[in-house]
Design a protein around this motif. Structure first.
Motif, PDB file in Angstrom:
ATOM      1  N   THR A  15       0.883  -1.123  -0.180  1.00  0.00           N
ATOM      2  CA  THR A  15      -0.047  -0.380   0.197  1.00  0.00           C
ATOM      3  C   THR A  15       0.629   1.033  -0.113  1.00  0.00           C
ATOM      4  OG1 THR A  15      -0.133  -0.090   2.554  1.00  0.00           O
ATOM      5  CG2 THR A  15      -1.714  -1.280   1.222  1.00  0.00           C
ATOM      6  N   ASP A  55      -8.068  -3.998  -0.030  1.00  0.00           N
ATOM      7  CA  ASP A  55      -8.712  -3.421  -1.281  1.00  0.00           C
ATOM      8  C   ASP A  55      -7.801  -4.187  -2.267  1.00  0.00           C
ATOM      9  OD1 ASP A  55     -10.052  -1.752   0.171  1.00  0.00           O
ATOM     10  OD2 ASP A  55      -8.209   0.702  -0.178  1.00  0.00           O
ATOM     11  N   ALA A  59     -10.393  -6.093  -5.163  1.00  0.00           N
ATOM     12  CA  ALA A  59     -10.454  -5.136  -6.842  1.00  0.00           C
ATOM     13  C   ALA A  59      -9.741  -6.673  -7.363  1.00  0.00           C
ATOM     14  CB  ALA A  59      -9.067  -4.619  -6.546  1.00  0.00           C
TER      15      ALA A  59
END
Length: 135
Positions: A15, A55, A59
């Motif tokens: 991230t 995420d 995703a």
């Protein structure tokens, strides 16, 4: 194609750095009813950053996961030290275990949190229960 045990070991990109600051810690404390004070974040604050790593998992079009069909079943933390104001933290998620039973997937993931200087701070292990959409 749904998530399967073949996806164990899949690692998602690191991230962007997350700056832990006193205002964020104080807002989190207020949200969870924690009346303590000081520069060290409550333990569960790690999931604010950990969720950013999730995420990538949700995703990933190959896995077919939907957050709206997911229940967070278990959470464990292994700490080297507490998060504190001033930390710049990055996280990386790895799929550790997948079990499929009918249209239910049981997924265990690990999120490693470390400073941008490379200091390992925490490992957050989550078990998710995911229901696949019916065909």
């Amino acid at each position: 194609m749904p998530i399967t045990p073949e996806h164990v070991g899949r690692r998602y990109p690191v991230t962007k750095p997350y700056l832990v600051n006193q205002a964020k810690i104080d807002e989190f404390r207020m949200a969870v009813g924690d009346r303590t004070t000081g520069p060290q974040a409550p333990g569960t604050f790690a999931m604010v950053i950990g969720a950013l790593a999730w995420d990538g998992l949700f995703a990933d079009p190959e896995l077919g996961l939907g957050l709206h069909r997911t229940m967070h079943a278990d959470q464990r933390f292994a700490w080297n030290r507490q998060l504190r104001a001033g930390d710049e933290i990055k996280a990386v998620l790895v799929v550790d275990k997948v079990r499929n039973r009918g249209n239910v997937d049981m997924i265990t993931v690990t999120v490693d949190l470390s400073t941008t200087d490379g200091e390992q701070v925490c490992t957050a292990t989550s078990t998710l229960i995911h229901t696949r959409e019916e065909a």
